[in-house]
Enzyme design. Structure first.
Site, PDB file in Angstrom:
ATOM      1  N   ASP A 136       0.858  -1.187   0.000  1.00 37.20           N
ATOM      2  CA  ASP A 136       0.000   0.000   0.000  1.00 37.20           C
ATOM      3  C   ASP A 136       0.889   1.230   0.000  1.00 37.20           C
ATOM      4  OD1 ASP A 136      -2.262   1.782   0.329  1.00 37.20           O
ATOM      5  OD2 ASP A 136      -3.316   0.148   1.308  1.00 37.20           O
ATOM      6  N   GLY A 141       4.392   1.657  -1.821  1.00 33.31           N
ATOM      7  CA  GLY A 141       4.535   2.075  -3.205  1.00 33.31           C
ATOM      8  C   GLY A 141       3.212   2.565  -3.757  1.00 33.31           C
ATOM      9  N   ASP A 142       3.145   2.657  -5.070  1.00 31.67           N
ATOM     10  CA  ASP A 142       1.970   3.166  -5.774  1.00 31.67           C
ATOM     11  C   ASP A 142       1.539   2.122  -6.797  1.00 31.67           C
ATOM     12  OD1 ASP A 142       0.179   4.467  -7.494  1.00 31.67           O
ATOM     13  OD2 ASP A 142       1.384   6.298  -7.628  1.00 31.67           O
ATOM     14  N   PHE A 143       0.345   1.563  -6.635  1.00 29.85           N
ATOM     15  CA  PHE A 143      -0.081   0.484  -7.534  1.00 29.85           C
ATOM     16  C   PHE A 143      -0.330   0.938  -8.960  1.00 29.85           C
ATOM     17  CE2 PHE A 143      -4.276   0.811  -5.012  1.00 29.85           C
ATOM     18  CZ  PHE A 143      -4.874   1.710  -5.872  1.00 29.85           C
ATOM     19  N   HIS A 190     -13.433  -0.568  -7.416  1.00 28.08           N
ATOM     20  CA  HIS A 190     -14.669   0.209  -7.415  1.00 28.08           C
ATOM     21  C   HIS A 190     -14.404   1.708  -7.198  1.00 28.08           C
ATOM     22  CE1 HIS A 190     -16.245   1.394  -3.276  1.00 28.08           C
ATOM     23  NE2 HIS A 190     -15.006   1.032  -3.074  1.00 28.08           N
TER      24      HIS A 190
END
Length: 175
Positions: free
Chosen positions: A40, A66-68, A85
């Site tokens: 996350d 991190g950044d997905f 969503h």
């Protein structure tokens, strides 16, 4: 929600957008041969270390920030719980393609999401969809919409497992 549900096979499970690690704790309880990763935002994951320690999983679940949209860790099974969503289709494709870039062919993905059922009957996902429409860029999706989204990202929908809750487990395999 997890009654009678087990993740697809795979030695390493990555909970992408896993927040404090509570979800991976439930998935890995009773599965001592599996390892995990909670992934996350860097400012979020420190809370996971405490939860993992409380559940006796700190020695087999790594925590990574991190950044997905940019990258995710390599794993055999990817869990994205109530993540897609929040986003429009273009952003969802970016996330799914990031998973695809990190994964080996045959890797599995499990989306934990509400699936809008067919018909005009009431369903909690329909009410959440209205809220998403009014406040955010995301939305709830039908089974067919999840299948199309996954297909566009290179995954084949395997099955959707309904639960007694408004959530379902949507399983797919990377082609």
């Amino acid at each position: 929600m997890f009654d009678d549900y087990s993740l697809p096979e795979g030695g390493v499970v990555a909970d992408v957008g896993g927040a404090d690690g509570a979800m991976i704790c439930q998935f890995l309880a009773g599965e001592p041969d599996r390892r995990g990763i909670v992934f996350d935002r860097p400012e979020v994951v420190p809370a996971a270390r405490k939860v993992l320690a409380e559940h006796g999983l700190a020695d087999r679940v790594d925590v990574a920030g991190g950044d997905f949209f940019e990258s995710v860790p390599e794993a055999d099974v990817y869990v994205l719980s109530y993540i897609l969503h929040d986003w429009d289709d273009g952003s969802c494709l970016r996330i799914l393609r990031t998973v695809k870039a990190a994964a080996a062919r045959g890797a599995r993905i499990v989306l934990v999401e509400s699936v809008i059922p067919p018909g005009d009957g009431p369903h909690p996902a329909k009410f959440v969809d209205l809220t998403m429409l009014a406040m955010l860029t995301g939305r709830e999706r039908t089974a067919e919409e999840y299948e199309a989204l996954l297909d566009a990202a290179g995954f084949t929908l395997d099955r959707i497992v309904a639960t007694p809750t408004p959530f379902s487990f949507i399983e797919a395999t990377l082609r």
